[in-house]
Every structure is written in C-alpha cells, then in structure tokens.
Scaffold this motif. Sequence first.
Motif, PDB file in Angstrom:
ATOM      1  N   TYR B  31      -6.520  12.218  -5.209  1.00  0.00           N
ATOM      2  CA  TYR B  31      -5.459  13.097  -5.706  1.00  0.00           C
ATOM      3  C   TYR B  31      -4.220  12.303  -6.112  1.00  0.00           C
ATOM      4  O   TYR B  31      -3.601  12.577  -7.124  1.00  0.00           O
ATOM      5  N   TRP B  32      -3.895  11.293  -5.270  1.00  0.00           N
ATOM      6  CA  TRP B  32      -2.760  10.427  -5.595  1.00  0.00           C
ATOM      7  C   TRP B  32      -3.307   9.076  -6.043  1.00  0.00           C
ATOM      8  O   TRP B  32      -4.049   9.008  -6.986  1.00  0.00           O
ATOM      9  N   GLU B  33      -2.977   8.036  -5.338  1.00  0.00           N
ATOM     10  CA  GLU B  33      -3.485   6.718  -5.735  1.00  0.00           C
ATOM     11  C   GLU B  33      -3.425   5.790  -4.532  1.00  0.00           C
ATOM     12  O   GLU B  33      -2.450   5.843  -3.761  1.00  0.00           O
ATOM     13  N   ASN B 248       5.398  24.332  -4.527  1.00  0.00           N
ATOM     14  CA  ASN B 248       4.046  24.656  -4.975  1.00  0.00           C
ATOM     15  C   ASN B 248       3.065  24.397  -3.828  1.00  0.00           C
ATOM     16  O   ASN B 248       3.117  23.338  -3.200  1.00  0.00           O
ATOM     17  N   GLN B 254       1.454  17.593  -0.747  1.00  0.00           N
ATOM     18  CA  GLN B 254       2.320  16.429  -0.555  1.00  0.00           C
ATOM     19  C   GLN B 254       2.272  15.922   0.890  1.00  0.00           C
ATOM     20  O   GLN B 254       2.474  14.735   1.137  1.00  0.00           O
ATOM     21  N   PHE B 255       2.054  16.841   1.826  1.00  0.00           N
ATOM     22  CA  PHE B 255       2.308  16.470   3.219  1.00  0.00           C
ATOM     23  C   PHE B 255       1.103  16.584   4.167  1.00  0.00           C
ATOM     24  O   PHE B 255       1.045  15.850   5.148  1.00  0.00           O
TER      25      PHE B 255
END
Lengths: 613, 312
Positions: B31-33, B248, B254-255
């Motif tokens: 999802y991120w990197e 969102n 995010q967490f």
Amino acid sequence: MKFIKWLTISALVVLIAGVAVSQQKNQKRKGRAVLSVPKVAKKDLICFALYTVHDNILKLTAQLYPLAAGDSRIVRLEIKKEGEWVEVARTKAIEPGWTAPFRVEKWNDSKAHEYRVIHEAGATYTGTIRKNPVDKGEVVVAAFTGNSIHPAHGGDISRKDIIENVKRIDADVLFFAGDQVYDHFKHYAGWLKFGRDFGEIIKDRPTLCLPDDHDAGQPNLWGESGKVSTLGGASDGGYARPGVYVQEVERAQTSHFPDPVDPHKIGQGIGVWFTNLNWGNVDFAILEDRKFKTGPAGRVPKQGPRPDHIRNPEYDPASVDVDGAILLGQRQLKFLDRWSQDWTNTEMKVALSATIFCGGAHIHGGANGRLHADMDSNGWPQSGRSRALSALRKGFAFHCAGDQHLATIFHHGLENHRDAIWSFCVPSIANLYLRWWEPLKPGANRETGAPDYTGDHLDGFANKVTNYAAANPEKKPAGKLLNTRSAGFGVVRLNTKKREITMECWPRNVDITDPATKQYAGWPRTISQFDNYDPPSWGKLGEMTFDVENPVVQLIDDLSGEILYTVRAHGKTFNPGAPKGRSFTVKAGKNEPSTVILEKAEVGAGSRAIRLK
Amino acid sequence: MKPLKANSHLVLLLRVGAFLCLAGWTWVHFYWEGPYGVLLWQESSQALAERVGIDWDEFVGTGANDGLVQRLIGFTSWFYLGATILTVTVRKKSYLQMMGLLGGGALLGILAYARFVGAQSQIPMLVEHGGQVLAPVLLVLALHMGARHRVTIAAAMVAMMMTFIGHGCYALNLWPMPATFQAMTTEILGVEHETATSLLWWAGILDFVVCVGIFLKVSRRSCALYAAIWGLLTAIARPVAGMSLSLNYWGADQFIHEAVLRAPHYVIPLYLFLVWRRSDELETVAGDSKTEIGPDGCQTAGPGKITRSPID
C-alpha cells in the motif's frame, strides 16, 4: 545454570556499552556534522544579533551562549549618540534558547546608529543599525535557503564566500527562507553555529529568517494551527516536536521581526509572526505558509507511496483539492487583503515565504525519483494557492522563497497562464537533497532559444505555471561539490526608481562582482513590477495623467464590488490594465485611493487628465 | 495439567505474532512503500550497478518508467506476502516452509537495516527491530525445537530485550527521542511536554528494568507481563493518537498497520509470561510430587516429564 544467567547479563551489559561506543564512532562518521554548544569565554557570551526596523520601531534580538547559574540574566542595548554610548533598552535573557529580545520605540531610522549589546559578565557585541534606504533607489536583498552543514554534500565548506559577496554588494536586507538549522533535536546548537557563520553580515542589516520544517525539527511541515503530529513524516499535519521546542525556535529566529499583525497564538502555545516590513519603500509581506496548512494524510485519496506524494500521473488533480484544506488560512488572507491596499511609504511590494506557490520540481532525491506532485509545495491545496495568489497579485507583489533546493523562476497563472505574480526560488546554501525541474513535455510559448523545460506548463496539481529558469543540478549524484549540486544564493534588486525587479542566481565560491563570473543559466532576469499582474488577455483602460507623482490607483469591479488591484503608479502617467468587457470604478489618491476619479471605466477608454491636488 | 494443549497455545501465540508482524509489513510494502530507498538510491549503489554493467537509467528508471530499483522493491512485497502466508501454513515438519519463514526474518533484517540507515545510523533503531526480526524465527524454533525449549525461550528473551532496550535508549534520551514518542504521549494522555518527558523517562527506566528482571526467577513473570502490557499499549498508541473520524477511513490506512506490525512487542513477552507461568506452576506441582524442573522452566524429570513439545 547460574553461569548462563550471568553470561547473559554480561552480554546485555556489553551490548549496551557496545552500542554507546559504536554510536560515538558513528558521530564522527564522515558525512554528518556533529553539533554541540561550544564553551566560550565570558567576553564572547553574545554570539550574534539580528534586527529589523519598521514603522520607527527597532526590534533586536541578541543570541547568547548559555549563561552560568551565577550570571546576571540582564542584557543591555546601547547606541552611540554624539560619541557617547547611551542605553536605550534592557531585557532579560529567555530560557530555553538564551535569546534576549529588545524593542525600542520612536526609533529614528533616518540615520545609521552604531549599537552594542552588553552583558555584565564582560561580553560586548557591536554592529550598525542602518539608515532606512528610502532615497537609495534600489533595495538589494540577498536571499538564501537550505543551510545544511553536513560534509557529505559540501555543508562543511566555509560560508566566507557568501559573507564576502554580501559585503561586496552591500545588501540592504538578508532573507533566509528556511532550514537555517537542519538538526531536528538541537536547534539551539545549530542556531549558534548559524550565527557564527553569518553573524558578521547579519549584525549590520535587517535580516529575516523564516523558520521552516527542519528548523522546527521535522522533515516536512503542515502546521495545522499547532496540532500535534503523531505520524512519521508528519503528513497528518501539526508539529512533531513539542510546542515548547517550536516556541524556542521561533523566539530565536523571529522575535526581532516587526510586531505580528495578528498575534493570537495557535495550538500548543505556539505564536505567529506573519507581518510586514517596510524598508527602503519596499513593503515586504512576511508569510507563514506552513503554520496553518492542512496535512494531507487521510484527507486526500492516496496517490503514491507516501500520503504527501503523488506518483500516479493519471490521477484527477481535482480529487486532492479537498474541501476544508487550508494553505495560508483566513488570518493571513485578511492580512494580505489589507496589505495589498496599503501603499503608505511604499513603491513596491514583495512577499516572502518558505516555499513557492506551485510544484516546482519533477524529480526528487538523489537519483531519479520522479514525483508527479508533492503536497509539501504550495501548489497544494490548489484552492488555497488560488486564494494566496489572488491576494498577492492585487498588490503586484513579487514573491521570493526557498525550500525547493532548486533555484527557479516561475510566472504563475490562475485562470490563464501568466496572469498572476512572479516568483524566484533561491538555491540552497549547501544542497542536501537534489531536485530537478524536468517536465516530460516541452513547455508551450517558450522564449526563442530557451530550453525545453521553460515555457507554459501545468504542474502536478494542474496549476498553471510558466518557467523561465531552473538551475538543475548535474544528473547523477555529484559528490561533495557545491556547484554541481546547484548550491548558491539569490540576489533580488528592487529598483524603486525604475520599478524593476532583477533576479540573480549565483553559484558558491565566486566573486559576484567579477564581470567574468557567470550566474546559473537563465539568470539574471529583469521584470517590471507591473508584470506581477498583467494577464495577456487584458487591455488598457486608457492613459491617465495625474497632477501628482506616483499616485495610488485602485480599480474596483462594478459588478462584484471586488477590488481588482491597488498599486502605486510610476510617475505622473498611468495606463491601468484591466479585463476586457467589464467596467470598473477607478479610485486614486496621493497616498491612498480615497477619491473616485472614474466610473464605469472600460478597456479602450481614451486618455484623460486627473487632478488629485 | 494439560501440557500438550498449553504448548499448542504457545505456538499459536507465536504464530499470531509472526503473522501480524509480517502482515503489517506486507501492507506497508503493497500500500505504501518499503523503506529501501535510502539503501538503493545512492552513489555506492550507482557504482555497483555500473560495475556489473547495468546502465544507471536502467537501474533507477528514466523517470517515465520504473528501473531495477523500483521493480526490486515491488518484488519484495510479494516475498512479504509469501512469508505472511507461511506463518499460517507452516507445521512441525514443513522444513521448506520453515526455510521460507527464516527468509522472512532475513527480509525483516534488511528492512531493519534500512530503517537504521534512514535514522542516521542510530543503533537503537536497529536494536528495537530485533523483536520483529526474530518473530518468524521464534515460530520456526517453537515448531522445530518446541515452544518450551530453552533455545526458543532464550531467543524470545533476546527478542524482547532488543525491543525494550531500543525503546529504552530513546525514552531515556540516550539517543534523540523520536518526536512521535512525546507527541503520542501528549496527545493520548493530554499532558504537557514536561509531564510527557517525565513519563517517558520512567518508561525508559522500566524498559531496562524488565530486561534485567526477566533473568531473575522472582521477577521474570511480572516483568514479562508488564512488557506485554506496555508493548501492547505502545503498539496501539499509534492508531489511538492518530485516527480521527474526520479522516478518510478514519485514518485507518495511515495508522492501523503501525499497531499490527508491532505485534511481537507484546506477543513475545506474553509468550514468556505464559511459558514461565506454566513452568512455575509445574515447579509448584513438582514440590508436591517430586517433579524436577530445570532452571529455564523445563521439566527435566518426574512423572510427567516434558522433554520437548509433543504437539506444536
């Protein structure tokens, strides 16, 4: 088994000790500077002093080394009058940070004053408060950003070249756009080093230092009115370091600014310092483009590997321009609205902020990190950018900023290309992190012979921008050298007689007064003050000839009642630009637009004489 | 006494810990990197690429397309996913899967090193990842040697100590404390900076106390229990402090993974607590029925002697 227990405990102790020792070795590692507060003799307790003079108020902050427990906290400011030192103010050094802020009202800025800051332990620091250069005809601003001190990219190279060059051009104002200190934990030590490096030029001229993200102790900063940030990278908005740390940073860097125009504090007791400085008849708006800005994490749809980065070139730019996202915020916009209309003792207006109002780079990092858009730039949120640029162009303000580590010149557009202000992003003193302006398609409407990367473009947020210059570093990582990494500094010459603005972009370790010295490609460039709001689609209302020099002229849209702009005309004649097909009420006055001189004025109206006396 | 069932619970616990850790990092990678940019995008990697005949643009991409670096980081995500699945499927004699899991541990080791480099080579950053790096290794050890085997227990102790020493070094400000420590404390508890600093200092002291306390029989269970609770609290502190109804998905993307990937921080101490609880109970029983218990808590002789875990 006891043996095994003790063996393990011993191993634990060895591990901890080993960690400590190896870390010490690491600190000496090549590539990173070690910051510390040096011990100094009592006579050297005052490191440096910064000041501004605005509206006959002198504000000066002396930066001290740590005082001992028994040392007096009182610091005095004296000026020389008729050969005698006279005390004009005294103050108490504030901990943490050891700053001693002075404020002197009824300051006579029509002549220069020698000053000295005194601490009773025997320390004295001397400098000169300049005369306001109202009759000089040109205000010279030396502008800097990104003061990395790390050896890996030349940060350890002496700033002597900068000092000498500033002295050579005798700059009237120093502007440090941000990242004066890169250490996220030791601002005080970093600030003292900054003072040791630049104090020699700072002490004698008004200096503006805008604390940016690294100064505040975080990699990026979306302040969100003082919220606490808990996400690594801080893109959730707010401050990562404690409020008291940020307060100390701002006290050190900004307590000598003119009084804030709207001093209400934000979250965590953090103050605000946005204000204006009028010096040499140039009115500088000092903006806080980070403090109120919304953090993108969780607010915008994810478009890349980080909440603040957009990698997907196919994304819909409108999708990230979310409701409620703030850039400058209402308080600053209100200030800009008043500021753009106030031309008292003002011939030109300049806005100063940490970064520029667009995505000003395509490739980020040490190699080939192409980002479609970076929400750390003021290109986002787009609506916030529009509001900021709309406010600034109403005063024909030129914009100077830093942060990008890449020097650029942009002419910004809102409804159309080139219908708003110009900006000059100055290069870093030492370039920690490389960026390139390298659009995939050549720009439209380029000047003859200009590189492909210039011309009309859309940035990653679909903002209209026109590039005129970019001091791209060498393509591959360039080792320690400063200039292959496009380090340097900017000089902005604000010619109040000709109403012209000249942008210069100089590399490091050169003599900028030597005719043989070349600037980065694309510089120098001179524009007119009036180019900051001269959309190509506009026409002219018709030449007006006044009976006074340099009157202030204001155009008000008859339909909306909104002010189109306010500006001080150059000389006795002025031919106002305006959109075609709309009518305007024109007001004018010697120092403020108090008299209606024309109603229902439209593009193409003939010339006329105006009496204001 | 139900040792067989208890052992299977211990393995399940370690399985859950490894699964959550790898699943959390899988999420980060997809999802991120992954945090490898700091290792790959630098002059030495450029030199290495050129030495083996790879063009720089081919190595890092042209900007318009991905290079070897980006593709490599992309592939890593799939390795993480594979290792995550293995935490569910691996069984006692699945040696190939065990090798895969050890590979997952190695991946976490590389990741820890990248984070260490990204944190300006602060040793505690490397050390604190020990718990996560060893999570899949512990699962393999528990399956292969037994959940109560002294090697498994010793490895768990090392894993727990690394996490707590790393955190402790930061909390005591021996190295600059990550800003998020104070921010989370301030945000969750609503306390001022000074109070947060003081609380974290005491937490740092306790981090070291538990690392010593787990070697003392009298205190090891309470230390492990404290470590489990504190590990859980610090893991969930991220979403608790950061999530908000105004974001969102409430900020979940995010967490949440920040708490999930830190599962070993509380699962490993909990495992130790349970191991030692059983051992001490067995010892109590041994006092009554002359069962012999080894110093590491393993039963060494007596009526119900456990030499290794019968079922894992």
